[in-house]
Write an enzyme that holds these catalytic residues in place. Structure first.
Site, short mmCIF file in Angstrom:
data_model
loop_
_atom_site.label_atom_id
_atom_site.label_comp_id
_atom_site.label_asym_id
_atom_site.label_seq_id
_atom_site.Cartn_x
_atom_site.Cartn_y
_atom_site.Cartn_z
N GLY A 1 -3.24 -4.37 -3.83
CA GLY A 1 -2.28 -3.51 -4.53
C GLY A 1 -0.89 -4.11 -4.56
O GLY A 1 -0.65 -5.19 -4.02
N ILE B 1 -5.10 -1.17 7.75
CA ILE B 1 -5.72 0.03 8.35
C ILE B 1 -6.38 -0.28 9.69
O ILE B 1 -6.67 0.64 10.46
CB ILE B 1 -6.74 0.72 7.41
CG1 ILE B 1 -7.76 -0.29 6.86
CG2 ILE B 1 -6.05 1.50 6.32
CD1 ILE B 1 -8.97 0.36 6.19
N ALA C 1 -9.63 -0.03 0.99
CA ALA C 1 -10.99 -0.57 1.19
C ALA C 1 -11.09 -1.96 0.58
O ALA C 1 -10.25 -2.38 -0.21
CB ALA C 1 -12.03 0.35 0.55
N TYR D 1 -21.36 -3.46 0.66
CA TYR D 1 -20.33 -2.48 0.29
C TYR D 1 -20.89 -1.06 0.38
O TYR D 1 -20.27 -0.17 0.99
CB TYR D 1 -19.82 -2.78 -1.14
CG TYR D 1 -18.94 -1.68 -1.71
CD1 TYR D 1 -17.63 -1.51 -1.26
CD2 TYR D 1 -19.40 -0.82 -2.71
CE1 TYR D 1 -16.82 -0.50 -1.77
CE2 TYR D 1 -18.60 0.18 -3.23
CZ TYR D 1 -17.31 0.33 -2.76
OH TYR D 1 -16.50 1.34 -3.27
N1 LIG Z 1 -12.38 1.91 -8.66
C1 LIG Z 1 -13.61 2.41 -8.63
O1 LIG Z 1 -14.32 2.43 -9.65
C2 LIG Z 1 -14.15 2.99 -7.34
C3 LIG Z 1 -15.46 3.54 -7.34
C4 LIG Z 1 -15.97 4.06 -6.17
C5 LIG Z 1 -15.20 4.06 -5.01
N2 LIG Z 1 -13.96 3.53 -5.03
C6 LIG Z 1 -13.17 3.53 -3.79
O2 LIG Z 1 -11.87 4.05 -4.06
C7 LIG Z 1 -10.91 3.43 -3.20
C8 LIG Z 1 -9.75 2.90 -4.01
O3 LIG Z 1 -10.24 1.93 -4.93
P1 LIG Z 1 -9.32 1.21 -6.00
O4 LIG Z 1 -10.17 1.02 -7.20
O5 LIG Z 1 -8.02 1.89 -6.13
O6 LIG Z 1 -9.16 -0.22 -5.31
P2 LIG Z 1 -7.88 -1.19 -5.24
O7 LIG Z 1 -8.39 -2.47 -4.70
O8 LIG Z 1 -7.14 -1.18 -6.52
O9 LIG Z 1 -6.99 -0.47 -4.14
C9 LIG Z 1 -7.24 -0.57 -2.77
C10 LIG Z 1 -5.90 -0.62 -2.05
O10 LIG Z 1 -6.15 -0.74 -0.64
C11 LIG Z 1 -5.34 -1.78 -0.12
N3 LIG Z 1 -6.06 -2.35 1.03
C12 LIG Z 1 -7.20 -3.08 1.02
N4 LIG Z 1 -7.56 -3.43 2.26
C13 LIG Z 1 -6.63 -2.89 3.09
C14 LIG Z 1 -6.45 -2.90 4.50
N5 LIG Z 1 -7.30 -3.56 5.30
N6 LIG Z 1 -5.38 -2.26 5.02
C15 LIG Z 1 -4.49 -1.61 4.21
N7 LIG Z 1 -4.62 -1.57 2.86
C16 LIG Z 1 -5.66 -2.21 2.32
C17 LIG Z 1 -5.15 -2.77 -1.26
O11 LIG Z 1 -4.00 -3.60 -1.12
C18 LIG Z 1 -5.05 -1.83 -2.46
O12 LIG Z 1 -3.72 -1.41 -2.69
C19 LIG Z 1 -11.69 2.39 -2.41
O13 LIG Z 1 -12.04 2.94 -1.16
C20 LIG Z 1 -12.93 2.15 -3.23
O14 LIG Z 1 -14.01 1.69 -2.45
C21 LIG Z 1 -13.41 2.99 -6.17
#
Ligand SMILES: NC(=O)c1ccc[n+]([C@@H]2O[C@H](COP(=O)([O-])OP(=O)(O)OC[C@H]3O[C@@H](n4cnc5c(N)ncnc54)[C@H](O)[C@@H]3O)[C@@H](O)[C@H]2O)c1
Length: 311
Positions: free
Chosen positions: A37, A55, A76, A142
């Site tokens: 992000g 985290i 994540a 995952y």
């Molecule tokens: N986008 C989708 O279609 C989708 C579908 C199902 C589930 N999800 C879940 O929704 C959540 C958000 O997804 P997203 O699409 O916004 O993903 P994204 O990768 O855009 O955002 C994830 C954010 O988490 C931060 N991050 C990653 N690892 C980290 C860590 N170890 N410590 C602190 N921050 C950390 C990243 O920098 C990023 O800002 C996730 O848990 C993902 O698994 C997303």
């Protein structure tokens, strides 16, 4: 008004969610390690308290959790395909990281936690529509890591009397997704660069796509509803769409005809058919998606065009 900590709040879903929470009068703290992000994705980064931390850093998460009424845990390692290549890192961020967030919530006395889980990857290759009664059999690290996360959510809710809700997101479509690696981003970038659209498999695999604004309304409904101390809910559109249809919709909203499409070998870890029934989320949380996929794709394309103009 509540104090809410959003982990991963600078990613795709987080950056769409935090302005909606702020508009409801909540005070938002974001904890993000910026691995995917960016502060630039936020509507106004000065409007949020931002903690630059991982985290898995117990002290940092506990400190950020103090005084919070709720934690929305989005951070994540979000890719099915990458999790197949790097299962240890995926486990570390998603399983260990989720444990640390739950443990910090417990120690800090946070009233409730919302966990971002997943639909298709967690359930695996079941005959759709899937629902909360479907037996999870993940076929990727995952999916397994999110199932482990849900396991800890259920255990913490019961062992420590916490309110924890797992929301199983469908495939999310919408603005602020330029950095994502999913099909919609790849298709729009291919169209913009006048390159062929690449589909892994024969295009017959299916997914359930949900517009990000509908998803965020579902997350907020999950936060506000009166609900059991733990449950998992599918937040989905309930519509089954093939990847080839998705490519056609991408071309349609971008007004391109006969754009070349190449078919590549199917990738490991990706489920064949998936869509979910969202009745439980509707009945318990009041969740109801409004956007048709075509309209959500149109809004997403318009956002992609604006990014391209500003590059
Ligand atoms: N986008 C989708 O279609 C989708 C579908 C199902 C589930 N999800 C879940 O929704 C959540 C958000 O997804 P997203 O699409 O916004 O993903 P994204 O990768 O855009 O955002 C994830 C954010 O988490 C931060 N991050 C990653 N690892 C980290 C860590 N170890 N410590 C602190 N921050 C950390 C990243 O920098 C990023 O800002 C996730 O848990 C993902 O698994 C997303």
């Amino acid at each position: 008004m509540a104090n809410i900590l959003v982990t991963g709040g600078c990613g795709f879903i987080g950056a769409n969610l935090v302005p909606m929470l702020r508009n409801k009068g909540h005070d938002i703290t974001i904890l993000d390690n910026f691995s995917r992000g960016s502060r630039d994705y936020l509507d106004d980064h000065t409007a949020y308290a931002i903690v630059d931390a991982d985290i898995r850093d117990e002290d940092a998460v506990l400190k950020a959790a103090q005084g919070q009424d709720a934690i929305i845990h989005l951070a994540a390692y979000g890719s099915v395909v990458e999790s197949v290549d790097a299962p240890e890192e995926n486990f570390s961020v998603n399983a260990v990281g989720t444990f640390k967030v739950l443990n910090a919530a417990r120690s800090a006395g946070v009233d409730q936690v919302i966990f971002s889980s997943t639909g298709g990857a967690l359930i695996g290759n079941a005959t759709p529509p899937v629902n909360e009664q479907s037996v999870p059999r993940p076929i990727s690290p995952y999916g397994a890591s999110k199932l482990a996360g849900e396991g800890y959510c259920c255990a913490f809710a019961n062992a420590y009397d916490m309110s924890i809700t797992a929301l199983r997101f469908a495939n999310v479509v919408g603005p602020i997704s330029w950095h994502k690696k999913g099909a919609v981003t790849a298709f729009f970038k291919a169209i913009m660069n006048n390159e062929p659209i690449k589909i892994y498999g024969d295009g017959a695999a299916t997914r359930d796509f949900l517009y990000v604004e509908d998803l965020c309304r579902g997350i907020i409904a999950g936060l506000e509803a009166k609900k059991p101390k733990f449950n998992a809910y599918h937040l989905a559109s309930g519509r089954e769409v093939t990847i080839k249809e998705l490519a056609d919709i991408a071309c349609q909203v971008a007004s391109v005809n006969n754009h070349p499409i190449y078919f590549n070998t199917k990738r490991k870890g990706e489920v064949e058919r998936n869509f979910a029934n969202y009745d439980l989320a509707h009945n318990v949380l009041g969740f109801q998606p409004f956007f048709k996929l075509e309209d959500g794709m149109d809004l997403t394309w318009k956002w992609f065009l604006k990014q391209n103009d500003s590059v």
